[in-house]
Design an enzyme around this catalytic site. Structure first.
Site, PDB file in Angstrom:
ATOM      1  N   LYS A  37       0.805  -1.181  -0.105  1.00 14.63           N
ATOM      2  CA  LYS A  37       0.002   0.180   0.239  1.00 14.63           C
ATOM      3  C   LYS A  37       0.903   1.127  -0.138  1.00 14.63           C
ATOM      4  O   LYS A  37       0.395   2.338  -0.237  1.00 14.63           O
ATOM      5  CB  LYS A  37      -1.024  -0.131   1.074  1.00 14.63           C
ATOM      6  CG  LYS A  37      -2.055  -1.124   1.136  1.00 14.63           C
ATOM      7  CD  LYS A  37      -2.930  -0.440   0.217  1.00 14.63           C
ATOM      8  CE  LYS A  37      -3.988  -1.627  -0.212  1.00 14.63           C
ATOM      9  NZ  LYS A  37      -5.056  -1.429  -1.409  1.00 14.63           N
TER      10      LYS A  37
HETATM   11  N1  PMP Z   1      -3.344  -8.044   0.828  1.00 14.29           N
HETATM   12  C1  PMP Z   1      -3.449  -7.218   1.772  1.00 14.29           C
HETATM   13  C2  PMP Z   1      -2.877  -7.644   3.106  1.00 14.29           C
HETATM   14  C3  PMP Z   1      -3.985  -6.007   1.554  1.00 14.29           C
HETATM   15  O1  PMP Z   1      -4.133  -5.146   2.674  1.00 14.29           O
HETATM   16  C4  PMP Z   1      -4.705  -5.425   0.415  1.00 14.29           C
HETATM   17  C5  PMP Z   1      -5.342  -4.615   0.078  1.00 14.29           C
HETATM   18  N2  PMP Z   1      -6.340  -4.152   1.417  1.00 14.29           N
HETATM   19  C6  PMP Z   1      -4.704  -6.664  -0.566  1.00 14.29           C
HETATM   20  C7  PMP Z   1      -3.919  -7.824  -0.219  1.00 14.29           C
HETATM   21  C8  PMP Z   1      -5.467  -6.462  -1.820  1.00 14.29           C
HETATM   22  O2  PMP Z   1      -4.639  -5.505  -2.917  1.00 14.29           O
HETATM   23  P1  PMP Z   1      -5.641  -4.356  -3.572  1.00 14.29           P
HETATM   24  O3  PMP Z   1      -6.455  -3.549  -2.719  1.00 14.29           O
HETATM   25  O4  PMP Z   1      -4.805  -3.743  -4.485  1.00 14.29           O
HETATM   26  O5  PMP Z   1      -6.685  -5.112  -4.422  1.00 14.29           O
END
Ligand code: PMP
Length: 327
Positions: free
Chosen positions: A44
């Site tokens: 993130k």
């Molecule tokens: N894994 C974790 C630990 C996350 O925090 C997130 C995002 N919330 C994701 C996967 C998925 O990523 P995205 O939001 O880009 O789909």
């Protein structure tokens, strides 16, 4: 405000490592993108940086702008870090599901926590209440900015211009399968857009949580954060995804335990989910297929859940035998 400076210059360019042990004798060539080595501990950091950078470039963020976002996890930590560096005030809207540890990390960076306590009476979900609270805060603070990771195109753009480009460069643009966890859909959309734009012949596999609505089905309670969503985010682009695999919380826990004991990688719940998804497809992948998994966050924040035998037993009973030899 200078964004390409100090700690912020360490975001991205994470290592890509070969995994040879997690499945024992394996017929595929498996690589892992270690996103947990970003300074904020997760993937993130990339969209957070891209959204704030764009806010600064467009003049929507200036000195004195208050950043407002609803996030209970990794995005909150990434934004808290960025705002601390840039000297911006950050109001972080959380709900009772947010862990105390994450709240403490966010506060340590100087962010302010705004709690919502009751779920939406109609849906039973906290998300609509958190979004209402964000909108109220934006009205209360005329000079404010909502990055809005669920709808901001700079979330996927961060991944097309950095995450996937880094993977493609290291592997000479040959990736047969990409396994990517989904929630906002930002990571998978950005990576898939890069793949299509560069004519790569990669099968893009979305890893979703059982009980998420992203690929159909009714919403159900999920214990682990990170994977899945209760509503489909505006960013989500189904046409870029070739396949989807749903994993249960227990599948993700098993994947995490295998990763830490066999590869010495202590990763978060969704990383285990991605490993479980590869395992479920191993029988159908062609011999020698080059597979890349994205491991989004680090495992220390999951010691009381995924890595606690007592916690696992209290939710799933005696299941350790499911994890295989030496785990
Ligand atoms: N894994 C974790 C630990 C996350 O925090 C997130 C995002 N919330 C994701 C996967 C998925 O990523 P995205 O939001 O880009 O789909």
């Amino acid at each position: 405000m200078q964004i390409e400076d100090g700690i912020l210059t360490t975001i991205g360019r994470t290592p890509l490592v070969r995994l040879k042990k997690v499945f024992g004798e394996q017929p595929v060539e498996l690589y892992a993108k270690l996103e947990f080595l970003n300074p904020g501990g997760s993937s993130k950091d990339r969209p957070a940086l891209a959204m704030i950078r764009e806010g600064l470039a467009s003049g929507r963020i200036t000195e004195g702008t208050v950043i407002v976002e609803s996030s209970s996890g990794n995005m909150a930590i990434s934004l808290a870090k960025l705002c601390a560096y840039l000297g911006l005030r950050f109001l972080c809207v959380v709900d009772p599901k947010t862990t105390e540890q994450n709240i403490r990390i966010v506060k340590t960076f100087g962010a302010e926590i705004v709690r919502v306590t009751e779920p939406d009476p109609e849906t039973g979900e906290y998300l609509p209440v958190r979004i209402r609270r964000v909108r109220e805060l934006l009205l209360e603070h005329p000079n404010s900015f909502w990055p809005n990771q669920y709808a901001n195109v700079h979330n996927p753009l961060a991944h097309s211009s950095t995450t996937m480009q880094e993977i493609a460069d290291e592997l000479d643009h040959r990736v047969d399968y990409l396994f990517c966890g989904v929630s906002t859909g930002g990571t998978i959309r950005g990576c898939a857009e890069y793949i299509r734009e560069h004519g790569m012949k990669t099968t893009v596999v979305a890893v979703d949580a059982a009980g998420s609505v992203l690929f159909g089905g009714a919403p159900r309670k999920r214990l682990l954060p990170g994977l899945g969503a209760a509503v489909v985010p505006p960013l989500f682009r189904y046409e870029l995804i070739d396949r989807s695999v749903q994993v249960t919380d227990l599948d993700s826990i098993a994947g995490c335990r295998q990763l830490v004991r066999r590869e010495a990688i202590l990763a978060g719940g969704s990383s285990g989910g991605v490993i479980a998804a590869v395992r479920s497809m191993l029988g159908e992948l062609p011999a020698g297929a080059r597979c890349v998994v994205i491991l989004p966050d680090r495992g220390e924040r999951y010691l009381d859940t995924v890595y606690s035998d007592d916690w696992v037993r209290s939710h799933f009973g005696d299941v350790e035998h499911q994890w295989g030899e030496g785990v």
